[in-house]
Design an enzyme around this catalytic site. Structure first.
Site, PDB file in Angstrom:
ATOM      1  N   SER A 726      12.402  -2.019 -46.837  1.00 22.07           N
ATOM      2  CA  SER A 726      13.665  -1.950 -46.118  1.00 22.07           C
ATOM      3  C   SER A 726      13.714  -3.062 -45.073  1.00 22.07           C
ATOM      4  CB  SER A 726      13.822  -0.554 -45.503  1.00 22.07           C
ATOM      5  OG  SER A 726      15.139  -0.337 -45.098  1.00 22.07           O
ATOM      6  N   ASP A 803      20.927   1.791 -54.877  1.00 19.35           N
ATOM      7  CA  ASP A 803      20.698   1.871 -53.435  1.00 19.35           C
ATOM      8  C   ASP A 803      22.036   1.805 -52.702  1.00 19.35           C
ATOM      9  OD1 ASP A 803      19.906   1.533 -50.785  1.00 19.35           O
ATOM     10  OD2 ASP A 803      18.140   0.361 -51.328  1.00 19.35           O
ATOM     11  N   HIS A 836      17.776   4.238 -52.006  1.00 21.15           N
ATOM     12  CA  HIS A 836      16.890   3.510 -51.093  1.00 21.15           C
ATOM     13  C   HIS A 836      15.478   4.084 -51.062  1.00 21.15           C
ATOM     14  CE1 HIS A 836      16.315   0.498 -48.093  1.00 21.15           C
ATOM     15  NE2 HIS A 836      16.085   1.341 -47.109  1.00 21.15           N
TER      16      HIS A 836
END
Length: 875
Positions: A726, A803, A836
């Site tokens: 991330s 995502d 994600h």
């Protein structure tokens, strides 16, 4: 604190995944496997001799799984918690406590320069600081930690979560237990009913009360399984949800029912429409009415009859009532509710969200159909596409305003505030009822100007009581904080209503008591300097005028619990500050009891204790993790070193994890774990083993430069690798780009941001402002120097195709730029239908297998061969 807290799908499970912590990481596993390879080529005598004495294991680690978020990408079984906040938030990261400014690649450059100086001076050579054996530089031989162990939860401490609930008459110390072993499905129980430290039942404990006997009920001839519950304040009814379907991170839809405790039967929330899915439902404090959102409209159900009254009628794809849209759910409220009942049940405050101008982003699902809908005839072989209203930086934000519903009059109204922000430049961050007033926090779009507004709901008037230019205080921005209402009690020294809030004071976050409600000059309850409050106040004891909070007073990598009087005097530690520790606590509704969770550095434990607010002492250990202690004794776990590194004259924490049999005369490959995201702190004294980020007060978190981790005892640049997920993926790629192979040769980026113009507006603009105001900053932070990336030996990029947070667009755009530049020294792995967290269809296991194997190949020199492939010519 007067209303019961919603409980999770599984409450107080004895083997809960909710608040668990990992004790081993990808890095240590890779080093173990590298050691196995090395042993094939080295004589056994070359290995370091194991430590002569074995000690009971008490690990000094700080790599923890986030509470209530085990599937979060930044905090799976290998990653450290990306931040310490209340309430939990996510990252690109959603656990947002503090932040740093993203300004070009400067923070990466500063870190690399500091790292080079650090290595050159060999300042990493120091003694061990391991809690369980301060003199140890290696571990005695034992079993090795395996990847399967970590992924299976073998190293995860058992922990328990309490859902405290006030009694119908304000009784303190009551728990709401769902699916507890050996009990009915939903039970209200006195925390003292299971006995004290001596095993005897407490004589003052209230009797347990069953609210729901079985985890299912019948309506007509259909059986419904209960998935989530919310008791009314009088505990005579329970709002239950069945057939839940996930929406985004926090939101879901479900069928809602009103369950009668006495008859043990249920009826639909809306008897006229029992099969229609509901997005949110909330009790009033009087236990006689429920307000709920369905199809983005708000409705009221009074339990006196079956009638449901519509409060709004124009809700739909563009308008939301009482619930947040994607960006407010993710970045502002960290939850699925934007509805607030008044304490007297006469009014409802709710958010109206207008998404008309917000652009859409398509999320594609190639394998599954999350909508549950069958495809149209002829479209069976096409992916399902979900359009999400997603405001990227510089694009229109949703327009929000606060509305009110008068239950008795049946009308909806708004209250205008003179000098309020224009609707397109306004964010509503917090709403709280305070008797007949409503406290509302708003900021401008880039979150550097804060206004606190106070609304008189009866007079239907409002005014601004605070106007704070945060940028002028320290060049930073507004942090979302949660306020606690302090009602007036003249006989107890509180002549006026007030509230406790977290404010910037003495270069840190501290608690302040504002009273009366419109007083802009508070009493500072905590002051520092050199330490700060972690998040907001944990609890308030109104009888004794005490405020409980968690802070960094002992050390920025420790957490202890304290109490202080509302006037700022008589601050006392609630936990033992004579030992290095990391604590968390959950207080009962009246603050008379606490679930105290010791999270490190030794093996975690939990106990229920009475507080200074309780005249009767009570203590009961509920978890010791004895099995984990024995497991740790039998396995080789990393040796940890804590220290600081100076970046731009700011001392930042690091933790170095050395192999179990570390030999200072040998050189080892080094893996840096990057997170470095705004609000992140991952260097702590929690029990776990992994690299962590840093936090040393407001100055370090507001700094445009961030350093994370550092190497083990080696100065060989070819053995340096870096990785992150991330924001950590962005930091990894930015480091590789800035360094261009001079220090690091390998990198692994999972779900990375590659251009902040692709991320959501509320998060990004808080730190970088808008592209119009900071065009150079956005250009400099984008991963765009493909030549520099090509100078590295090799790197790996992985991303979930579905995502909804960090869009696949980030990775695909980077790949296109690499193609145009002819750069080929990288590997890519994409995961269909994964968001994600990358979990769909075994994806999470593949992520870590890939990271581990890829890194082993890197340190074994395999990628050098791949980058310079030679045909095998037969003789």
């Amino acid at each position: 604190m007067s209303e019961p807290k919603p409980i999770q799908d599984t409450l107080d499970r004895r083997h809960s995944r909710e608040s668990s912590i990992s004790s081993a990481s990808t890095t240590s596993l890779v080093f173990d496997r590298l050691a196995e390879e090395s042993e094939k080529n080295h004589d056994a005598s070359s290995r370091p001799h194991p430590s002569a004495a074995r000690h009971a294991y008490t690990d000094d680690n700080s790599d923890a799984i986030k509470e209530s978020d085990i599937n979060d990408p930044e905090t799976g079984p290998f990653l450290g918690a990306s931040s310490e906040t209340t309430p939990p938030r996510k990252g690109v990261d959603r656990k947002l406590k503090k932040v740093l400014l993203i300004v070009g690649g400067f923070f990466v450059a500063a870190w690399i320069v500091s790292l080079v100086v650090f290595l050159t001076n060999k300042s990493y050579k120091h003694g061990s600081q391991i809690d369980h054996d301060p003199a140890a530089t290696n571990r005695k031989s034992g079993k090795r930690v395996t990847l399967d162990q970590v992924q299976s939860g073998f190293w995860r401490p058992t922990s328990h979560t309490f859902s405290w609930i006030p009694g119908p008459d304000g009784e303190d110390g009551l728990l709401l237990e769902q699916e507890a072993r050996g009990k009915h499905f939903l039970v209200v129980e006195d925390v003292r009913s299971q006995g004290s430290a001596d095993g005897e039942a407490h004589p003052d404990a209230a009797e347990s009360r069953t609210l729901i006997k079985d985890p299912w009920f019948y309506w007509g001839d259909q059986q419904h399984s209960i998935l989530q519950t919310w008791p009314s304040k009088n505990q005579k009814k329970v709002l239950v949800a069945t057939q839940k379907q996930r929406n985004w991170r926090h939101s879901f839809t479900a069928l809602y029912w009103v369950f009668d405790v006495e008859s043990q039967s249920a009826e639909p929330l809306d008897p006229a429409h029992p099969e229609e899915r509901v997005q949110l439902a909330t009790w009033n404090a009087q236990s006689d009415a429920i307000v709920f959102t369905r199809s983005n409209n708000l409705f009221l159900r009074k339990l006196a009859d079956d009638k449901v009254t519509p409060i709004t009628t124009d809700g739909g794809p563009e308008y939301f009532y009482g619930i947040p849209d994607w960006v407010y759910e993710e970045e502002v409220f960290s939850g699925n509710s934007a509805t607030w009942w008044s304490a007297d049940g006469k009014h409802v405050a709710f958010l109206r969200t207008n998404e008309t101008e917000v652009p859409e982003y398509p999320i594609q699902y190639f394998v599954s159909r999350p909508s549950g809908a069958e495809p149209e005839v002829g479209e069976e072989n096409y992916p399902e596409v979900r359009q999400i209203k997603y405001p990227k930086v510089g694009s229109p934000n949703p327009v929000v305003d606060l509305l009110f519903y008068d239950v008795e009059k049946g009308d909806v109204f708004t209250v205008d505030i003179d000098g309020d922000f224009p609707e397109k430049d306004k964010l509503i961050n917090f709403v709280m009822w305070a008797d007949g007033n409503v406290l509302v926090k708003t900021t401008n779009r880039v979150s550097d100007v804060l206004q606190v507004n106070l609304i008189d709901i009866v007079a239907r008037t409002g005014k601004t009581v605070q106007h704070v230019d945060v940028a002028k205080i320290d060049g930073g921005w507004f942090e979302i904080s949660h306020v606690m209402y302090i009602p007036a009690d003249p006989k107890n020294g509180r002549p006026h209503d007030g509230y406790v809030d977290t404010v910037i004071h003495n270069d840190g976050d501290h608690l302040a008591y504002f009273t009366p409600m419109d007083n802009p000059k508070p009493v500072y309850i905590t002051e520092g300097p050199g330490w700060e409050v972690d998040g907001s106040a944990s609890a308030v004891d109104l009888k004794n005028n005490l405020v409980y909070f968690r802070s960094t007073k002992e050390s920025s990598i420790q957490r202890h619990i304290y109490s202080v009087h509302l006037n700022g005097t008589d601050m006392k530690p609630f936990t033992d500050t004579t030992h290095e520790s990391y604590y968390d606590v959950s207080f009962s509704s009246g603050a008379g009891f606490g679930l105290l969770s010791y999270q490190g550095p030794k093996v975690p434990w939990q106990k229920v204790v009475s507080t200074p607010s309780n005249p009767k002492s009570y203590e009961r250990i509920i978890e010791e993790n004895k099995d984990l202690t024995q497991q740790a004794k039998k396995h080789e776990l990393p040796v940890l070193e804590y220290g600081t590194i100076k970046v731009d004259d700011v001392e930042l924490n690091y933790v170095e994890r050395r192999p179990p049999h570390f030999d200072k005369n040998k050189k080892y490959p080094v893996l840096f774990q990057q997170y470095s995201g705004p609000g992140s702190q991952t260097v702590t004294k929690k029990f776990a083993v992994d690299f962590q980020s840093s936090d040393g007060g407001r100055r370090t978190t507001r700094s445009p430069r961030r350093a994370t981790g550092r190497p083990s005892a080696t100065s060989t640049p070819t053995a340096f690798a870096i990785w992150g997920w991330s924001y950590g993926g962005f930091a990894t790629l930015k480091t590789l780009e800035t360094d261009a192979g001079r220090t690091f040769r390998y990198g692994m980026a999972v779900a990375p941001v590659t251009d902040w113009r692709f991320y959501d507006s509320i998060y990004t603009e808080r730190y970088m402002r808008t592209p119009d105001l900071n065009r150079n900053g956005y250009q400099q932070t984008a991963i765009s120097n493909t030549t520099a990336l090509g100078a590295n030996e090799r790197f790996l990029v992985m991303h979930g195709v579905a995502d909804d947070n960090v869009h696949m667009q980030n990775t695909l755009t980077l790949l296109d730029e690499l193609d145009l530049a002819g750069v080929e020294n990288y590997d890519v792995h994409v995961f269909p239908d994964s968001d994600h967290s990358i979990y769909f269809h075994n994806a999470n296991r593949i992520v870590y297998d890939k990271l581990s194997n890829w890194l082993i190949n890197a340190f074994n020199g395999e990628w050098v061969k791949v980058n310079d492939a030679k045909p095998k010519i037969e003789s």
